[in-house]
Design an enzyme around this catalytic site. Structure first.
Site, PDB file in Angstrom:
ATOM      1  N   ASP A 199       0.823  -0.969   0.005  1.00  0.00           N
ATOM      2  CA  ASP A 199      -0.019   0.064   0.046  1.00  0.00           C
ATOM      3  C   ASP A 199       0.924   1.210   0.139  1.00  0.00           C
ATOM      4  O   ASP A 199       1.817   1.270   0.783  1.00  0.00           O
ATOM      5  CB  ASP A 199      -0.642  -0.090   1.323  1.00  0.00           C
ATOM      6  N   ASP A 238      -3.221   2.650  -5.997  1.00  0.00           N
ATOM      7  CA  ASP A 238      -1.901   2.607  -5.037  1.00  0.00           C
ATOM      8  C   ASP A 238      -1.824   1.221  -3.863  1.00  0.00           C
ATOM      9  O   ASP A 238      -1.292   1.361  -3.159  1.00  0.00           O
ATOM     10  CB  ASP A 238      -2.162   3.760  -4.121  1.00  0.00           C
ATOM     11  N   GLU A 239      -2.607   0.223  -4.658  1.00  0.00           N
ATOM     12  CA  GLU A 239      -2.453  -0.962  -3.900  1.00  0.00           C
ATOM     13  C   GLU A 239      -2.395  -2.152  -4.838  1.00  0.00           C
ATOM     14  O   GLU A 239      -2.843  -2.212  -5.876  1.00  0.00           O
ATOM     15  CB  GLU A 239      -3.855  -1.390  -2.992  1.00  0.00           C
TER      16      GLU A 239
END
Length: 408
Positions: free
Chosen positions: A20, A139-140
């Site tokens: 993350d 974003d992960e």
DNA sequence: TCTGGGGTCCTAGGACCC
DNA sequence: TCTGGGGTCCTAGGACCC
């Protein structure tokens, strides 16, 4: 959909990482504006808050103080979080809490560039072809490390550190990683030592590290489920784990009740999925002020047609046609309604979409003012593939890839 | 001072067919 | 005449996630 085979690392246990990025949008902006380092900064709102160049060559940044509008925070820097600001908070509310915090507009193109860069950095390190990486948005990601040499020895600590180092080297950005036997635990673990965290967890650690956390932290327990659990006297994951499975099923239904019980005990067999097709594509917009279907009819018509054109453009650019066309609207009281219609033939044509969505509009009450209008295309197919819905082409099935890495 | 935009998945009822 | 299942498609709403 192509699912990676659950790898084995020799000890019979999977090693799944969840990565993350730390305060992703805000951190990208801090790379661009290093003078803001350490200051409370939030990302969100409309176009207007672009920093303004001054005669001495410096920049003047907008602050929350005079913000007026309906935007929300998408990301807050850690300095802003210390003041109580967080994502999804209305900017007006944020302004009341921290009027001097800096406000920056969102720049999705830039975040997508960094997203591709960090995912490419991870793929370099894990090196398998194709890399066993699951895209979970901008974003992960999840990474199946089970097949990596030497993971069993330290449960992934070395390779996770190598991934963090490479991401920082390639992007200048920090991330947090959790490595555990499954996705559910890794998602929890990556959050335990944020920012710049690296957390390794095994099943034996669940009682000490996971059970004290609020049940709400589990991915899949949202505000509604958390409130219901709380009303039943359950706040922590440990309390949820102590609850009788049959009782949870009686309270929450077979499917969700059984899942709650398994999740609290850290059980999760889901594999890392390296490829998937989109199910729907949509466009929606919230108006600057509520619009009335009669008195603001002209303005609404323009917006409605624009949305259909944008949706058609998205479909064409991505190479899809939709057979189900949907309309969404939100009234001034925030109540949301949807209508959809299934066409004979899938389409990516703006005029056909507009006509179908217009037919849906006739089936919806139009007495109240509206705050949002949206259009959606579902039952996606690729043009020319009559009859097939979203199953991948044979050629694509043989060459699984991570869409996020190659998107344009 | 209420609450963005892009998604996924699940449930549930009715139509329709076998 | 009445009574059945099962399966699929369509539609609407809602919870949840990033």
């Amino acid at each position: 959909m192509v699912a990676a085979l659950p790898g084995q690392a020799g000890d019979g246990e999977r090693h799944i990482a969840h990565l993350d990025m730390d305060a992703f949008y805000a951190s990208v902006e801090l790379l661009r504006y290093p003078q803001l380092l350490g200051l409370p900064v939030v990302i969100g709102g409309g176009r207007r808050h672009q920093p303004e160049p001054l005669v001495d060559g410096s920049l003047r940044f907008s602050t929350l103080r005079h913000y007026a509008g309906r935007g929300v925070i998408t990301t807050a820097t850690y300095a802003a979080r210390a003041l109580g600001l967080h994502s999804a908070m209305g900017l007006m509310k944020a302004a009341a809490l921290a009027p001097d915090a800096v406000l920056l507009p969102t720049d999705f193109d830039e975040y997508r560039r960094y997203s591709r860069a960090f995912k490419a950095a991870v793929a370099e390190v894990v090196g398998t072809d194709p890399p066993v990486i699951e895209d979970r948005g901008i974003d992960e990601i999840y990474i199946d490390l089970s097949g990596q040499p030497g993971v069993a020895a330290d449960h992934g600590a070395t390779i996770a550190q190598a991934i963090k180092d490479r991401v920082l080297e390639r992007t200048g950005l920090n991330c947090s990683i959790g490595v555990t036997p499954n996705k559910l635990l890794s998602k929890l673990a990556s959050d335990l030592d944020k920012p710049d965290g690296l957390t390794i967890l095994r099943h034996a650690d669940i009682a000490a590290r996971i059970w004290p956390l609020p049940a709400r932290r589990i991915n899949g327990i949202g505000p509604k489920a958390a409130a219901r659990l709380e009303a039943l006297g359950i706040r922590s994951i440990g309390e949820l784990a102590s609850a009788d499975a049959a009782w949870l099923i009686a309270e929450f239904g077979q499917s969700y009740g059984a899942w709650l019980h398994a999740a609290a005990h850290g059980r999760d067999e889901r594999v890392v999925v390296t490829y998937s097709e989109p199910k729907s594509i949509s466009r929606e917009t919230t108006f600057e002020r509520d619009l009335h279907p009669r008195t603001d009819r002209a303005a609404l018509t323009v917006i409605f047609t624009r949305l259909c054109e944008k949706l058609a453009g998205d479909l064409q650019r991505k190479g899809y046609e939709g057979r189900t066309i949907g309309l969404k609207l939100r009234y001034d009281d925030f109540k949301t309604v949807t209508r959809d219609v299934t066409l004979e033939q899938p389409t990516a044509d703006a005029a056909i979409i507009r006509r179908a969505a217009g037919a849906c509009l006739k089936r919806v009450p139009l007495e109240r003012r509206l705050r949002l209008l949206g259009v959606r295309a579902g039952s996606l197919a690729r043009p020319g593939d009559a009859g097939r819905v979203t199953a991948p082409r044979a050629a694509e099935r043989d060459v699984p890839c991570m869409p996020g890495l190659f998107e344009t």
